[in-house]
Design a protein around this motif. Sequence first.
Motif, mmCIF file in Angstrom:
data_model
loop_
_atom_site.group_PDB
_atom_site.id
_atom_site.type_symbol
_atom_site.label_atom_id
_atom_site.label_comp_id
_atom_site.label_asym_id
_atom_site.label_seq_id
_atom_site.Cartn_x
_atom_site.Cartn_y
_atom_site.Cartn_z
ATOM 1 N N VAL A 69 22.379 -4.469 118.147
ATOM 2 C CA VAL A 69 21.310 -3.256 117.544
ATOM 3 C C VAL A 69 20.428 -3.781 117.269
ATOM 4 O O VAL A 69 20.800 -3.434 115.383
ATOM 5 C CB VAL A 69 21.671 -2.022 117.731
ATOM 6 N N PRO A 70 19.183 -4.267 117.050
ATOM 7 C CA PRO A 70 18.071 -4.339 116.231
ATOM 8 C C PRO A 70 17.621 -3.656 115.869
ATOM 9 O O PRO A 70 17.057 -2.835 115.717
ATOM 10 C CB PRO A 70 17.233 -5.630 117.079
ATOM 11 N N TYR A 71 17.435 -3.908 114.692
ATOM 12 C CA TYR A 71 16.866 -2.578 113.151
ATOM 13 C C TYR A 71 15.574 -2.765 112.295
ATOM 14 O O TYR A 71 15.647 -3.811 111.868
ATOM 15 C CB TYR A 71 17.894 -2.163 112.309
ATOM 16 N N GLY A 72 14.516 -2.088 112.872
ATOM 17 C CA GLY A 72 13.529 -2.371 112.055
ATOM 18 C C GLY A 72 13.423 -1.252 110.980
ATOM 19 O O GLY A 72 14.287 -1.682 109.620
ATOM 20 N N GLY A 73 12.571 -1.086 110.618
ATOM 21 C CA GLY A 73 12.371 0.322 109.205
ATOM 22 C C GLY A 73 13.358 2.131 109.463
ATOM 23 O O GLY A 73 13.790 3.075 109.180
ATOM 24 N N GLY A 74 14.092 2.175 110.782
ATOM 25 C CA GLY A 74 14.843 2.854 111.612
ATOM 26 C C GLY A 74 13.828 3.919 111.686
ATOM 27 O O GLY A 74 14.774 5.309 110.987
ATOM 28 N N THR A 75 12.618 3.924 111.533
ATOM 29 C CA THR A 75 11.931 5.228 112.169
ATOM 30 C C THR A 75 11.285 5.799 113.716
ATOM 31 O O THR A 75 11.128 6.872 114.211
ATOM 32 C CB THR A 75 10.330 4.717 111.124
ATOM 33 N N GLY A 76 11.955 4.641 114.427
ATOM 34 C CA GLY A 76 11.961 4.998 115.774
ATOM 35 C C GLY A 76 12.590 6.720 115.996
ATOM 36 O O GLY A 76 13.000 6.854 115.161
ATOM 37 N N LEU A 77 11.142 7.517 116.837
ATOM 38 C CA LEU A 77 11.873 8.939 117.793
ATOM 39 C C LEU A 77 12.596 9.290 118.966
ATOM 40 O O LEU A 77 12.762 10.096 119.477
ATOM 41 C CB LEU A 77 10.377 9.514 117.333
ATOM 42 N N ALA A 142 8.073 1.995 108.906
ATOM 43 C CA ALA A 142 8.085 1.235 110.171
ATOM 44 C C ALA A 142 7.695 -0.562 109.682
ATOM 45 O O ALA A 142 6.725 -0.766 108.864
ATOM 46 C CB ALA A 142 7.364 1.453 110.675
ATOM 47 N N ARG A 143 8.381 -1.720 110.039
ATOM 48 C CA ARG A 143 7.978 -2.529 110.463
ATOM 49 C C ARG A 143 7.242 -3.500 111.360
ATOM 50 O O ARG A 143 7.644 -2.624 112.374
ATOM 51 C CB ARG A 143 9.261 -3.528 109.670
ATOM 52 N N ILE A 144 6.493 -4.477 111.503
ATOM 53 C CA ILE A 144 6.341 -4.878 112.461
ATOM 54 C C ILE A 144 6.902 -5.304 114.213
ATOM 55 O O ILE A 144 6.468 -4.678 115.153
ATOM 56 C CB ILE A 144 5.000 -5.886 112.178
ATOM 57 N N ALA A 152 4.397 0.219 119.675
ATOM 58 C CA ALA A 152 3.756 1.776 118.628
ATOM 59 C C ALA A 152 2.291 2.266 119.263
ATOM 60 O O ALA A 152 1.057 1.141 119.242
ATOM 61 C CB ALA A 152 4.276 2.159 117.192
ATOM 62 N N GLY A 153 1.783 3.259 118.795
ATOM 63 C CA GLY A 153 0.347 3.650 119.440
ATOM 64 C C GLY A 153 0.182 4.290 117.875
ATOM 65 O O GLY A 153 -0.487 3.217 116.918
ATOM 66 N N GLY A 154 0.136 5.057 117.258
ATOM 67 C CA GLY A 154 -0.494 5.567 116.135
ATOM 68 C C GLY A 154 -2.528 5.875 116.157
ATOM 69 O O GLY A 154 -2.559 6.308 117.636
HETATM 70 C C1 LIG Z 1 7.332 10.165 111.045
HETATM 71 C C2 LIG Z 1 6.634 9.328 112.220
HETATM 72 C C3 LIG Z 1 5.427 9.662 112.501
HETATM 73 C C4 LIG Z 1 5.654 8.808 113.924
HETATM 74 N N1 LIG Z 1 4.449 8.379 114.684
HETATM 75 C C5 LIG Z 1 3.670 7.487 115.313
HETATM 76 C C6 LIG Z 1 2.890 7.368 116.225
HETATM 77 O O1 LIG Z 1 2.183 8.579 115.921
HETATM 78 N N2 LIG Z 1 3.189 6.535 116.955
HETATM 79 C C7 LIG Z 1 4.251 5.886 117.538
HETATM 80 O O2 LIG Z 1 3.887 4.992 118.613
HETATM 81 N N3 LIG Z 1 4.894 6.041 116.807
HETATM 82 C C8 LIG Z 1 5.196 7.000 115.831
HETATM 83 N N4 LIG Z 1 6.987 7.132 115.286
HETATM 84 C C9 LIG Z 1 7.699 6.333 115.631
HETATM 85 C C10 LIG Z 1 8.015 4.779 114.822
HETATM 86 O O3 LIG Z 1 7.436 4.865 113.472
HETATM 87 C C11 LIG Z 1 7.651 3.910 115.900
HETATM 88 O O4 LIG Z 1 8.262 3.786 117.215
HETATM 89 C C12 LIG Z 1 7.446 2.442 114.974
HETATM 90 O O5 LIG Z 1 7.019 1.254 116.090
HETATM 91 C C13 LIG Z 1 9.636 1.749 115.195
HETATM 92 O O6 LIG Z 1 9.453 0.864 113.386
HETATM 93 P P1 LIG Z 1 10.534 0.573 112.667
HETATM 94 O O7 LIG Z 1 10.532 -0.545 112.827
HETATM 95 O O8 LIG Z 1 11.476 1.811 112.252
HETATM 96 O O9 LIG Z 1 11.775 0.491 114.046
HETATM 97 P P2 LIG Z 1 13.209 0.832 114.238
HETATM 98 O O10 LIG Z 1 13.221 2.412 114.876
HETATM 99 O O11 LIG Z 1 14.238 0.464 113.186
HETATM 100 O O12 LIG Z 1 13.386 0.301 115.710
HETATM 101 C C14 LIG Z 1 12.413 0.710 116.845
HETATM 102 C C15 LIG Z 1 13.149 -0.125 118.562
HETATM 103 O O13 LIG Z 1 12.908 -1.656 118.147
HETATM 104 C C16 LIG Z 1 13.753 -1.899 117.769
HETATM 105 N N5 LIG Z 1 13.923 -3.498 117.247
HETATM 106 C C17 LIG Z 1 13.343 -2.916 116.029
HETATM 107 N N6 LIG Z 1 13.027 -3.949 115.693
HETATM 108 C C18 LIG Z 1 13.533 -5.158 116.056
HETATM 109 C C19 LIG Z 1 13.081 -6.348 116.153
HETATM 110 N N7 LIG Z 1 12.270 -7.562 115.486
HETATM 111 N N8 LIG Z 1 13.615 -7.298 117.875
HETATM 112 C C20 LIG Z 1 14.188 -6.394 118.670
HETATM 113 N N9 LIG Z 1 13.609 -5.001 118.723
HETATM 114 C C21 LIG Z 1 13.900 -4.886 117.372
HETATM 115 C C22 LIG Z 1 15.420 -1.397 117.522
HETATM 116 O O14 LIG Z 1 16.314 -1.434 118.694
HETATM 117 C C23 LIG Z 1 15.122 -0.129 118.073
HETATM 118 O O15 LIG Z 1 14.682 0.214 119.763
HETATM 119 C C24 LIG Z 1 6.566 7.849 114.098
HETATM 120 C C25 LIG Z 1 7.870 8.036 113.616
HETATM 121 C C26 LIG Z 1 7.947 8.605 112.226
HETATM 122 C C27 LIG Z 1 8.998 8.729 111.310
#
Ligand SMILES: Cc1cc2nc3c(=O)[nH]c(=O)nc-3n(C[C@H](O)[C@H](O)[C@H](O)COP(=O)(O)OP(=O)(O)OC[C@H]3O[C@@H](n4cnc5c(N)ncnc54)[C@H](O)[C@@H]3O)c2cc1C
Length: 473
Positions: A69-77, A142-144, A152-154
């Motif tokens: 399971v790839p893990y970035g910042g764990g913020t995925g919803l 969140a990581r790139i 992601a949008g935003g």
């Molecule tokens: C307060 C809050 C606000 C948010 N607002 C928005 C918003 O406005 N717009 C929006 O689009 N999202 C939003 N999100 C959702 C989230 O932040 C995004 O989806 C973000 O892009 C996830 O990044 P992450 O690094 O935390 O990924 P993670 O949560 O760690 O992982 C997300 C997914 O990507 C996979 N993954 C992670 N890293 C890699 C890698 N290097 N290679 C392959 N797969 C990988 C994981 O397995 C998982 O399926 C929000 C979340 C929170 C908590």
Amino acid sequence: MTLTDATCDFLSSLENALPPKALRPVTPAYVEEPRGTWQGQAAAVVAPQTAQQVAQVLRLANAARVGVVPYGGGTGLVGGQVMPDGPKPILLSLERMTAVRALYPLENLMIAEAGAILQDLHGAARGVDRLFPLSFGAKGSARIGGSLSTNAGGVNVLRYGNTRELCLGLEAVLPDGRILNNLSRLRKDNTGYDLRDLFIGAEGTLGVITAATLRLSPRPAAEGTALMVVSSPSDALDLLALARDHLAEGISAFELINRTGLDFLAEHLADVRQPFDTPPEWFVLIDVGLMRGIDPAEALETLFADAFERGLVQDGLIAQSEAQRAAFWEVRERIPEANRMVGSICSHDISVPLGLIPDFITRAGAALEKMGDYRINCFGHLGDGNLHYNVFPAKGRSRAEYAAQKAAISGVVHELVHALEGSFSAEHGVGRLKTADLERYADPVKLQLMRGLKDLFDPNGIMNPGAVLRARS
Ligand SMILES: Cc1cc2nc3c(=O)[nH]c(=O)nc-3n(C[C@H](O)[C@H](O)[C@H](O)COP(=O)(O)OP(=O)(O)OC[C@H]3O[C@@H](n4cnc5c(N)ncnc54)[C@H](O)[C@@H]3O)c2cc1C
């Protein structure tokens, strides 16, 4: 293909193949997710430092049939980063791959490793007088790599596009350990299938993104923010068109906010300053970034005056300082936090064609009114046709009382979205939350091709089992 638990023997083989400290214990933070819907499980967290080390991990996992399971910042919803059941996987965290490998201000590009945190990338771009525009509430964690994987949008999509539009090339590791080197700096390169686009939005189901070439933009000379009160979502759309006439590409964000959002902030986050004495039913936050020679506050005042004359806005506030801009944005960005404190029955991240947004809001509201006593917090990126449509218990009642209605509510919302040719997941992805919706609403040929691609890239099914596509039994 049957997967197996990541056993002690398997973890020892990883330990032997990697430098010291690559394996870490699974602390609670790694297996929780922001909405608390799932509790993940994993045998270990593996944190490599190079693409070659990621390749080594995947090669071993593939040979042993262990899920990754790839893990970035764990913020995925949508639960993509947590695997609640099935054979115990490893979490492959990108947390030690955070470098900005190169900056090319003249080309408006930077190459960053997948573990770089968005806010740090903003700083790196600022350091060479450029803008990396991808931004949302979780930008501090969140990581790139995660942002690319969820596309992601935003808040700046209206002007700069989704993460996909901000990426020119990728480095990614395939499940068999091959490294795809496609860190292109080219804006024009028509040489066959675009593999970059397959990894973006794949949510870790095809391989691991380890680095990306990212598009930068010139920094606007001056920025401004306004809140404008409208009497309906339809007027908000007309205001968006008018704002584009006035300011064209200068509009960075156009967010719709409903009174329920203000009510929730007042109830649960009293430190957030309420912008209006009397909370309006609907208002928009408009953010502009303008080039030299135009004063944003003046430009927004001119827009407001024109919109007022046309009867599109009734009241408005234009930020006169950076502190006021921040205060306006705080209202928007802390609504999700207030939502969590209220506790939704169910939430939806939908998009419909822009012109049908008012129709969606009216029809969804009418349908839900017939079903029960709910509070609806509808807000979001109006400029992108993307709304967060969250349904809450009536005041004084608990979400538990509505548990049995959750599926029916989401069904009504998603069926309406589908009828309007919209998407049941505009920006958060599919993850584990929406696999059934994907099966129900996706074009059957699209689903077949997705299955085919998954089998081609990951024949043993080790990559993020159960995310996006249900794991085969
Ligand atoms: C307060 C809050 C606000 C948010 N607002 C928005 C918003 O406005 N717009 C929006 O689009 N999202 C939003 N999100 C959702 C989230 O932040 C995004 O989806 C973000 O892009 C996830 O990044 P992450 O690094 O935390 O990924 P993670 O949560 O760690 O992982 C997300 C997914 O990507 C996979 N993954 C992670 N890293 C890699 C890698 N290097 N290679 C392959 N797969 C990988 C994981 O397995 C998982 O399926 C929000 C979340 C929170 C908590």
